[in-house]
Design a protein around this motif. Sequence first.
Motif, PDB file in Angstrom:
ATOM      1  N   ASP A  36      38.172  40.937  41.225  1.00 42.88           N
ATOM      2  CA  ASP A  36      36.789  41.150  41.335  1.00 42.88           C
ATOM      3  C   ASP A  36      35.834  40.307  42.282  1.00 42.88           C
ATOM      4  N   ASP A  37      36.227  39.294  42.521  1.00 44.14           N
ATOM      5  CA  ASP A  37      35.792  38.332  43.464  1.00 44.14           C
ATOM      6  C   ASP A  37      35.883  38.756  44.803  1.00 44.14           C
ATOM      7  N   GLN A  38      37.295  39.177  45.170  1.00 42.91           N
ATOM      8  CA  GLN A  38      37.651  39.572  46.392  1.00 42.91           C
ATOM      9  C   GLN A  38      36.794  40.819  46.793  1.00 42.91           C
ATOM     10  N   ALA A  39      36.721  41.881  45.887  1.00 44.39           N
ATOM     11  CA  ALA A  39      36.243  43.019  46.165  1.00 44.39           C
ATOM     12  C   ALA A  39      34.671  42.806  46.224  1.00 44.39           C
ATOM     13  N   ALA A  40      33.961  41.814  45.694  1.00 41.56           N
ATOM     14  CA  ALA A  40      32.524  41.828  46.011  1.00 41.56           C
ATOM     15  C   ALA A  40      32.447  40.953  47.078  1.00 41.56           C
ATOM     16  N   VAL A  41      33.225  39.977  47.605  1.00 51.79           N
ATOM     17  CA  VAL A  41      32.886  39.084  48.784  1.00 51.79           C
ATOM     18  C   VAL A  41      33.347  39.965  49.954  1.00 51.79           C
ATOM     19  N   TYR A  42      34.385  40.844  49.983  1.00 52.34           N
ATOM     20  CA  TYR A  42      34.822  41.709  50.964  1.00 52.34           C
ATOM     21  C   TYR A  42      34.231  43.131  51.014  1.00 52.34           C
ATOM     22  N   ASP A  43      33.101  43.012  50.126  1.00 54.02           N
ATOM     23  CA  ASP A  43      32.516  44.817  50.228  1.00 54.02           C
ATOM     24  C   ASP A  43      32.257  45.190  51.507  1.00 54.02           C
ATOM     25  N   ARG A  44      31.775  44.617  52.386  1.00 52.98           N
ATOM     26  CA  ARG A  44      31.275  45.400  53.551  1.00 52.98           C
ATOM     27  C   ARG A  44      32.584  45.915  54.381  1.00 52.98           C
ATOM     28  N   GLN A  45      33.416  45.078  54.288  1.00 50.36           N
ATOM     29  CA  GLN A  45      34.514  45.335  55.398  1.00 50.36           C
ATOM     30  C   GLN A  45      35.426  46.207  54.634  1.00 50.36           C
ATOM     31  N   LEU A  46      35.457  46.347  53.270  1.00 47.45           N
ATOM     32  CA  LEU A  46      36.220  47.342  52.509  1.00 47.45           C
ATOM     33  C   LEU A  46      35.613  48.795  52.787  1.00 47.45           C
ATOM     34  N   ARG A  47      34.437  48.889  53.236  1.00 49.72           N
ATOM     35  CA  ARG A  47      33.745  50.131  53.633  1.00 49.72           C
ATOM     36  C   ARG A  47      34.212  50.659  54.883  1.00 49.72           C
ATOM     37  N   VAL A  48      34.707  49.565  55.824  1.00 53.20           N
ATOM     38  CA  VAL A  48      35.231  49.832  57.113  1.00 53.20           C
ATOM     39  C   VAL A  48      36.810  50.235  57.068  1.00 53.20           C
ATOM     40  N   TRP A  49      37.575  49.267  56.545  1.00 52.32           N
ATOM     41  CA  TRP A  49      39.185  49.606  56.817  1.00 52.32           C
ATOM     42  C   TRP A  49      39.735  49.894  55.235  1.00 52.32           C
ATOM     43  N   GLY A  50      38.977  49.797  54.151  1.00 51.83           N
ATOM     44  CA  GLY A  50      39.607  50.202  52.859  1.00 51.83           C
ATOM     45  C   GLY A  50      40.252  49.331  52.274  1.00 51.83           C
ATOM     46  N   VAL A  51      40.730  49.513  51.072  1.00 51.02           N
ATOM     47  CA  VAL A  51      41.207  48.682  50.125  1.00 51.02           C
ATOM     48  C   VAL A  51      42.870  48.193  50.596  1.00 51.02           C
ATOM     49  N   GLU A  52      43.489  49.086  51.071  1.00 51.16           N
ATOM     50  CA  GLU A  52      44.957  48.808  51.071  1.00 51.16           C
ATOM     51  C   GLU A  52      44.956  47.717  52.352  1.00 51.16           C
ATOM     52  N   VAL A  53      44.222  47.987  53.443  1.00 52.57           N
ATOM     53  CA  VAL A  53      44.176  46.983  54.711  1.00 52.57           C
ATOM     54  C   VAL A  53      43.842  45.560  54.097  1.00 52.57           C
ATOM     55  N   GLN A  54      42.644  45.550  53.194  1.00 49.23           N
ATOM     56  CA  GLN A  54      42.435  44.403  52.773  1.00 49.23           C
ATOM     57  C   GLN A  54      43.383  43.684  51.862  1.00 49.23           C
ATOM     58  N   ARG A  55      44.445  44.338  51.328  1.00 51.57           N
ATOM     59  CA  ARG A  55      45.405  43.908  50.444  1.00 51.57           C
ATOM     60  C   ARG A  55      46.349  43.267  51.282  1.00 51.57           C
TER      61      ARG A  55
END
Length: 348
Positions: A7-26
């Motif tokens: 949950d903390d990662q999803a909150a902190v990386y929220d803006r970039q998740l919108r750019v490249w998605g969850v799989e890339v962030q993982r």
Amino acid sequence: MDEALTDDQAAVYDRQLRVWGVEVQRKLTGAKVFLVGFGQLAAEVAKNITLAGIGHVTLLDDTPAHWHVGRNFLITTAATDQQTSAEAAAKTLQAMNPLVKVSAAPGSISEAISNIAMLQQQDLVVAAGMPLHQVQQLALQCRQAKVGFMAGSASGPGGWYFVDLGEHRYVPKGLSEQSQQQTVNYQPFAGALTVPAAQLPHSTHPMYYVLQVLVLLAQEHQRPLTAEDFPAAQQLLHKAYSSSASSSNSSARAVQQQIAKQLLESFVFSQPEFAPVCAVLGGIIANNVVTAVSAFGAPLNNLLYYTLFDGRAIVECQQAAGAAAAAAKCAVQANRHRQAEAASGPPA
């Protein structure tokens, strides 16, 4: 790498998740990047990849931290005399993003270069601001270890960046993970820098000629270059331009040679890194680190130059002599990068 984001990662990386998605962030959170050298360029790269969420960033630079106080924004006045530059910078970076692990590797750069087992534990090795004779050695070791390698350096008004990811598979942007992957084969550092001057087109950037000269002298002397090497460097640069393909525009060629001479002087005399150049080049390198370790989109292939004379990033794809088919494919990829740059304008 297979773990879901917290949950903390999803909150902190929220803006970039919108750019490249969850799989890339993982993939980023599971990646290990080893950054060797720690000047201003390295600081920019380290800051950017740490904030992007690279899971484990390891720094290596055994110079005393107090040498860089006031010259490197990651090394503060709180640094002690006993700390290395890497140790002091790691503490600052860790505070910037507590969700990643930032550590300082013990030992010297020379020891790291010879430690194949340690290199094999990394997903990517980035050399920033290192002497070229050590860059050559580290590039060879990473090839042997089958680890991706990047290198860059900045001095005065210009800088360069090189990429060797070996045989790299990636998913093109705009396609899903299930789509067929594409493969690009990179040239090793030595191969990319040994294209005969006579085979270079007249449009070749002055920085490439400068890099060739610097690499030749570094290989010969196996040490950082000094002012005493400048006359020999000038002779090599003149010889390279004399051997290269002629241009119908002699005035433009004269301007390019003058730019090359100024860039050569800045690197041989080790002019200080210029913060705006490092900021631009550091952002480009960090973006390509993210692209490489996530295998999402095509990383740069294989050389990029940024100088204040151009005011923009220039991509070239250089291949060793005899690699005609690979060179043709490489040229097409470089042209696509140029078209993208033309559409987006100069780097911010």
